[in-house]
Design a protein around this motif. Structure first.
Motif, PDB file in Angstrom:
ATOM      1  N   GLY A   8       0.800  -1.221   0.000  1.00 44.39           N
ATOM      2  CA  GLY A   8       0.000   0.000   0.000  1.00 44.39           C
ATOM      3  C   GLY A   8       0.826   1.261   0.000  1.00 44.39           C
ATOM      4  O   GLY A   8       0.443   2.263   0.579  1.00 44.39           O
ATOM      5  N   GLN A   9       1.992   1.221  -0.638  1.00 47.64           N
ATOM      6  CA  GLN A   9       2.855   2.397  -0.646  1.00 47.64           C
ATOM      7  C   GLN A   9       2.158   3.553  -1.339  1.00 47.64           C
ATOM      8  O   GLN A   9       1.587   3.400  -2.407  1.00 47.64           O
ATOM      9  N   PRO A  10       2.189   4.746  -0.729  1.00 53.56           N
ATOM     10  CA  PRO A  10       1.513   5.883  -1.349  1.00 53.56           C
ATOM     11  C   PRO A  10       2.316   6.421  -2.523  1.00 53.56           C
ATOM     12  O   PRO A  10       3.407   5.958  -2.823  1.00 53.56           O
ATOM     13  N   THR A  11       1.751   7.410  -3.170  1.00 52.23           N
ATOM     14  CA  THR A  11       2.458   8.032  -4.285  1.00 52.23           C
ATOM     15  C   THR A  11       3.765   8.644  -3.789  1.00 52.23           C
ATOM     16  O   THR A  11       3.865   9.156  -2.692  1.00 52.23           O
ATOM     17  N   ARG A  12       4.758   8.591  -4.656  1.00 47.89           N
ATOM     18  CA  ARG A  12       6.052   9.156  -4.296  1.00 47.89           C
ATOM     19  C   ARG A  12       6.829   9.407  -5.582  1.00 47.89           C
ATOM     20  O   ARG A  12       6.473   8.936  -6.653  1.00 47.89           O
ATOM     21  N   ASP A  13       7.869  10.199  -5.464  1.00 45.80           N
ATOM     22  CA  ASP A  13       8.779  10.420  -6.579  1.00 45.80           C
ATOM     23  C   ASP A  13       8.073  10.916  -7.843  1.00 45.80           C
ATOM     24  O   ASP A  13       8.421  10.556  -8.948  1.00 45.80           O
ATOM     25  N   TRP A  14       7.078  11.748  -7.670  1.00 48.62           N
ATOM     26  CA  TRP A  14       6.402  12.399  -8.788  1.00 48.62           C
ATOM     27  C   TRP A  14       5.698  11.425  -9.725  1.00 48.62           C
ATOM     28  O   TRP A  14       5.471  11.721 -10.887  1.00 48.62           O
ATOM     29  N   GLU A  15       5.312  10.274  -9.212  1.00 47.02           N
ATOM     30  CA  GLU A  15       4.585   9.314 -10.031  1.00 47.02           C
ATOM     31  C   GLU A  15       3.254   9.867 -10.536  1.00 47.02           C
ATOM     32  O   GLU A  15       2.751   9.449 -11.580  1.00 47.02           O
ATOM     33  N   LEU A  16       2.677  10.786  -9.801  1.00 48.39           N
ATOM     34  CA  LEU A  16       1.330  11.258 -10.126  1.00 48.39           C
ATOM     35  C   LEU A  16       1.299  12.434 -11.091  1.00 48.39           C
ATOM     36  O   LEU A  16       0.223  12.799 -11.573  1.00 48.39           O
ATOM     37  N   TYR A  17       2.426  13.040 -11.386  1.00 51.16           N
ATOM     38  CA  TYR A  17       2.376  14.274 -12.161  1.00 51.16           C
ATOM     39  C   TYR A  17       1.758  14.099 -13.553  1.00 51.16           C
ATOM     40  O   TYR A  17       1.006  14.970 -14.003  1.00 51.16           O
ATOM     41  N   PRO A  18       2.021  12.997 -14.286  1.00 54.95           N
ATOM     42  CA  PRO A  18       1.329  12.829 -15.567  1.00 54.95           C
ATOM     43  C   PRO A  18      -0.193  12.813 -15.412  1.00 54.95           C
ATOM     44  O   PRO A  18      -0.917  13.405 -16.225  1.00 54.95           O
ATOM     45  N   ALA A  19      -0.679  12.144 -14.364  1.00 57.05           N
ATOM     46  CA  ALA A  19      -2.123  12.105 -14.127  1.00 57.05           C
ATOM     47  C   ALA A  19      -2.656  13.481 -13.745  1.00 57.05           C
ATOM     48  O   ALA A  19      -3.782  13.849 -14.105  1.00 57.05           O
ATOM     49  N   VAL A  20      -1.856  14.255 -13.009  1.00 55.65           N
ATOM     50  CA  VAL A  20      -2.267  15.613 -12.650  1.00 55.65           C
ATOM     51  C   VAL A  20      -2.445  16.459 -13.914  1.00 55.65           C
ATOM     52  O   VAL A  20      -3.455  17.159 -14.087  1.00 55.65           O
ATOM     53  N   LEU A  21      -1.472  16.414 -14.808  1.00 55.38           N
ATOM     54  CA  LEU A  21      -1.568  17.192 -16.044  1.00 55.38           C
ATOM     55  C   LEU A  21      -2.772  16.749 -16.873  1.00 55.38           C
ATOM     56  O   LEU A  21      -3.482  17.575 -17.458  1.00 55.38           O
ATOM     57  N   ALA A  22      -3.004  15.440 -16.925  1.00 58.84           N
ATOM     58  CA  ALA A  22      -4.163  14.935 -17.663  1.00 58.84           C
ATOM     59  C   ALA A  22      -5.469  15.405 -17.028  1.00 58.84           C
ATOM     60  O   ALA A  22      -6.417  15.800 -17.728  1.00 58.84           O
ATOM     61  N   THR A  23      -5.546  15.374 -15.700  1.00 61.48           N
ATOM     62  CA  THR A  23      -6.759  15.809 -14.995  1.00 61.48           C
ATOM     63  C   THR A  23      -7.028  17.285 -15.233  1.00 61.48           C
ATOM     64  O   THR A  23      -8.172  17.688 -15.495  1.00 61.48           O
ATOM     65  N   MET A  49      -5.428  13.847  -6.666  1.00 65.37           N
ATOM     66  CA  MET A  49      -5.076  15.097  -7.336  1.00 65.37           C
ATOM     67  C   MET A  49      -4.978  16.267  -6.362  1.00 65.37           C
ATOM     68  O   MET A  49      -4.584  17.363  -6.745  1.00 65.37           O
ATOM     69  N   HIS A  50      -5.360  16.049  -5.112  1.00 68.61           N
ATOM     70  CA  HIS A  50      -5.225  17.102  -4.106  1.00 68.61           C
ATOM     71  C   HIS A  50      -3.757  17.529  -4.065  1.00 68.61           C
ATOM     72  O   HIS A  50      -2.863  16.693  -3.994  1.00 68.61           O
ATOM     73  N   PRO A  51      -3.466  18.831  -4.122  1.00 70.60           N
ATOM     74  CA  PRO A  51      -2.075  19.282  -4.186  1.00 70.60           C
ATOM     75  C   PRO A  51      -1.187  18.749  -3.081  1.00 70.60           C
ATOM     76  O   PRO A  51      -0.006  18.499  -3.307  1.00 70.60           O
ATOM     77  N   TRP A  52      -1.727  18.564  -1.889  1.00 68.36           N
ATOM     78  CA  TRP A  52      -0.890  18.092  -0.797  1.00 68.36           C
ATOM     79  C   TRP A  52      -0.504  16.630  -0.972  1.00 68.36           C
ATOM     80  O   TRP A  52       0.424  16.147  -0.350  1.00 68.36           O
ATOM     81  N   VAL A  53      -1.238  15.923  -1.807  1.00 67.03           N
ATOM     82  CA  VAL A  53      -0.919  14.518  -2.078  1.00 67.03           C
ATOM     83  C   VAL A  53      -0.034  14.393  -3.314  1.00 67.03           C
ATOM     84  O   VAL A  53       1.029  13.789  -3.294  1.00 67.03           O
ATOM     85  N   ALA A  54      -0.480  15.008  -4.401  1.00 71.17           N
ATOM     86  CA  ALA A  54       0.198  14.808  -5.678  1.00 71.17           C
ATOM     87  C   ALA A  54       1.458  15.638  -5.834  1.00 71.17           C
ATOM     88  O   ALA A  54       2.397  15.227  -6.511  1.00 71.17           O
ATOM     89  N   LEU A  55       1.480  16.813  -5.236  1.00 68.82           N
ATOM     90  CA  LEU A  55       2.592  17.726  -5.460  1.00 68.82           C
ATOM     91  C   LEU A  55       3.155  18.256  -4.151  1.00 68.82           C
ATOM     92  O   LEU A  55       3.652  19.387  -4.081  1.00 68.82           O
ATOM     93  N   GLY A  56       3.104  17.438  -3.134  1.00 70.14           N
ATOM     94  CA  GLY A  56       3.492  17.900  -1.811  1.00 70.14           C
ATOM     95  C   GLY A  56       4.889  18.449  -1.711  1.00 70.14           C
ATOM     96  O   GLY A  56       5.149  19.424  -0.993  1.00 70.14           O
TER      97      GLY A  56
END
Length: 580
Positions: free
Chosen positions: A385-400, A442-449
């Motif tokens: 259950g490792q959370p997002t890390r190392d900017w894994e979410l940024y492509p999804a953020v841009l898409a969203t 996509m919450h900024p504190w999660v995706a781009l903390g």
């Protein structure tokens, strides 16, 4: 092959893949010693030892000093060979034992092209390298290139320089800076390496001016003329990369600093060039998906007009989402982070632009497909259950955000909500049991903390210290990604509304008893979004969403917020964090 996309090797591979033929290789003795080849100085000292043995001397402690006393001259490669073998045939036989493998050595792979030589040959045959400079007397690199099916032009004399074909035309070029082992015009001693013939110096000056450099197995300690030529080149059109093993000395460090170069971690030449070739192969594989973003958009639009092509559209989205994902990055510093984020932006552009156009040209019937595309861009959670890390979410953020901008610009308010409410396949934290909605991730504190640290200054911002670096990063990147689709002013105007909806959807999805996450003081918290400074009801994004609900254009939002105080709660937090 190292998986860190921020490594110098990855940047080199990306650059070589994008710009074929702009890098030249500079190979030193460290590339050939792995094949069992002696250095030129090693050959000289062994020959002197043999002369001494023939004269009844024992093992010499200092062969060079012994030769100077005997002959009254420096023991250069050419000088020793001239004394020992006047006839070319005799010289060839004398040198064969050093540079040409015996049958037994050939069977054992000794004095044969190594992994490094063969990887270099592949880079040459595939067009990534057009010029190879080598200080080695052996013929391993040109032999490997020939074995790869390419006939190089080999420059090993001044006469060869005078008659050579242009570097940018025809066959690749191997320049043997110190000559070939069969010739007497080789350079080996410190004195011989202090100056180069004028013709060779001009050729090298051109190479150092017009090409980037990949240096391997060369220490720069003795070849003063070569060092001086590199330093004399003022232009730095492309960077320098140097393997870490041979770049430890002060001379090498000075050249790296002078050329704004980078040291590439590598155990040896085999590892360097095989990893480089592997990295380029990976990039070649990525390039096999849709050839251009324009073609991708045309394909998507064609699928949108044909309901029977829904499966093909899903496959297209999956391909784009897969291409948008880069391996996790072990960000070492802000410069590396900035470079990596630019790589992510480039990788995510086809997906983000395609989703933007799908929102523009389709109707609500494909909303689930759009949500699935964003979900596919989210890297699955690791074991435990490792959370997002190392900017894994940024492509999804841009898409969203691309979906969000299109939803608001083209009157499709509910499309963004349907994407945000879709399950993501990832938990929000180590302790979370259930997968989060996309809106939560996509919450900024999660995706781009990591970017919420106000002290962070990305190099691309020229040292400007923004109070909300996430807002600035998203604005700049979205303007770049969607530059052909939406004006910069529209991005600036609509971003607060997208961000506000993300935070509202996230807060509205909380279970009973769950505390609302903090509201990011970003675009939606700008004080200019309040018509009257202390009137929460005058918050522009709130008013726009309420108007959409009242007009019946946003029934999904109306259903979500019916009887809820979420709007007021989010605006209250925004008011407390309001930026002036």
């Amino acid at each position: 092959m190292p998986g860190d996309p921020l490594s110098p090797l990855s940047f080199l591979a990306t650059s070589m893949h994008a710009q074929k033929g702009v890098y030249a290789l500079l190979l030193g003795s460290g590339v050939s010693t792995g094949a069992g080849m002696p250095t030129g100085w090693g050959v000289v000292t062994d020959l002197i030892q043999r002369v001494a043995a023939s004269r009844g001397e024992g093992l010499l402690e200092d062969p060079a000093a012994w030769w100077r006393e005997l002959e009254g001259e420096e023991p250069g490669y050419s000088a020793v060979l001239e004394k020992l073998s006047q006839a070319p045939g005799t010289r060839a036989e004398l040198l064969a034992r050093y540079f040409e493998p015996t049958a037994e050595e050939r069977a054992d792979g000794i004095k044969m092209p190594t992994v490094a030589h063969r990887a270099i040959a592949e880079l040459v045959s595939d067009g990534y390298v057009q010029v190879v400079l080598t200080t080695n007397f052996d013929r391993l690199v040109e032999d490997a290139i020939r074995e790869a099916g390419v006939q190089p032009q080999v420059i090993d004399t001044i006469e060869a320089i005078q008659g050579m074909r242009p570097l940018t035309r025809g066959a690749p070029t191997v320049v043997k800076l110190h000559g070939d082992y069969q010739q007497l015009n080789t350079r080996n001693t410190v004195e011989e390496l202090s100056t180069y013939p004028e013709e060779l110096a001009r050729l090298l000056s051109r190479v150092f001016d017009e090409y980037g450099l990949v240096v391997a197995g060369w220490s720069a300690e003795w070849d003063h003329a070569l060092v001086d030529l590199i330093k004399a080149t003022s232009a730095r059109r492309y960077p320098m990369y140097w393997d870490s093993r041979s770049s430890k000395g002060e001379a090498a460090k000075g050249l790296i600093e002078f050329r704004d170069g980078r040291s590439v971690p590598a155990a040896d030449a085999d590892a360097l060039f095989s990893d480089l070739r592997g990295a380029i192969r990976s990039l070649e594989g990525m390039a096999q998906s849709p050839l251009t973003t324009a073609m991708t958009l045309a394909t998507a639009k064609r699928y949108l007009t044909d309901p029977t092509k829904r499966v093909a559209l899903v496959d297209l989205f999956d391909d784009l989402a897969g291409s948008a994902q880069l391996p996790p990055a072990d960000v070492a510093d802000v410069e590396g982070l900035d470079e990596y984020l630019l790589e992510v932006r480039a990788a995510a552009t086809p997906l983000a632009r395609t989703l933007y156009h799908c929102v523009r040209y389709a109707d609500a019937s494909i909303d689930a497909l759009l949500a699935g595309a964003v979900r596919s861009a989210v890297v699955p959670a690791a074991r435990g259950g490792q959370p997002t890390r190392d900017w894994e979410l940024y492509p999804a953020v841009l898409a969203t955000y691309a979906v969000g901008l299109a939803s608001l610009k083209f009157g499709r308010d509910d499309t963004l909500l349907r994407v945000l409410n879709t399950r993501s396949g990832r938990p929000l934290s180590y302790s979370a049991q259930e997968e989060a909605a996309l809106g939560g991730l996509m919450h900024p504190w999660v995706a781009l903390g990591d970017l919420l640290d106000n002290r962070l200054q990305l190099p691309r911002f020229g040292g400007t210290r923004y109070k909300t670096p996430v807002e600035k990063l998203l604005q700049v990147d979205l303007q770049a990604v969607l530059k052909d689709d939406i004006s910069d002013s529209d991005v600036v105007e609509l971003m607060p509304h997208v961000e506000f909806r993300i935070q509202v959807a996230n807060s509205a999805s909380l279970s009973a008893g769950e505390t609302m996450r903090g509201v990011h003081a970003g675009a939606a918290a700008d004080f200019r979004l309040w018509h009257r400074s202390n009137d929460d009801d005058a918050h522009v994004p709130r008013m726009r969403l309420e108007r959409a609900i009242a007009s019946g254009d946003a029934p999904a939002w109306a259903s979500l917020l019916e009887g809820s105080e979420v709007l007021a709660e989010v605006v209250e937090q925004l008011r407390k964090n309001r930026r002036y």
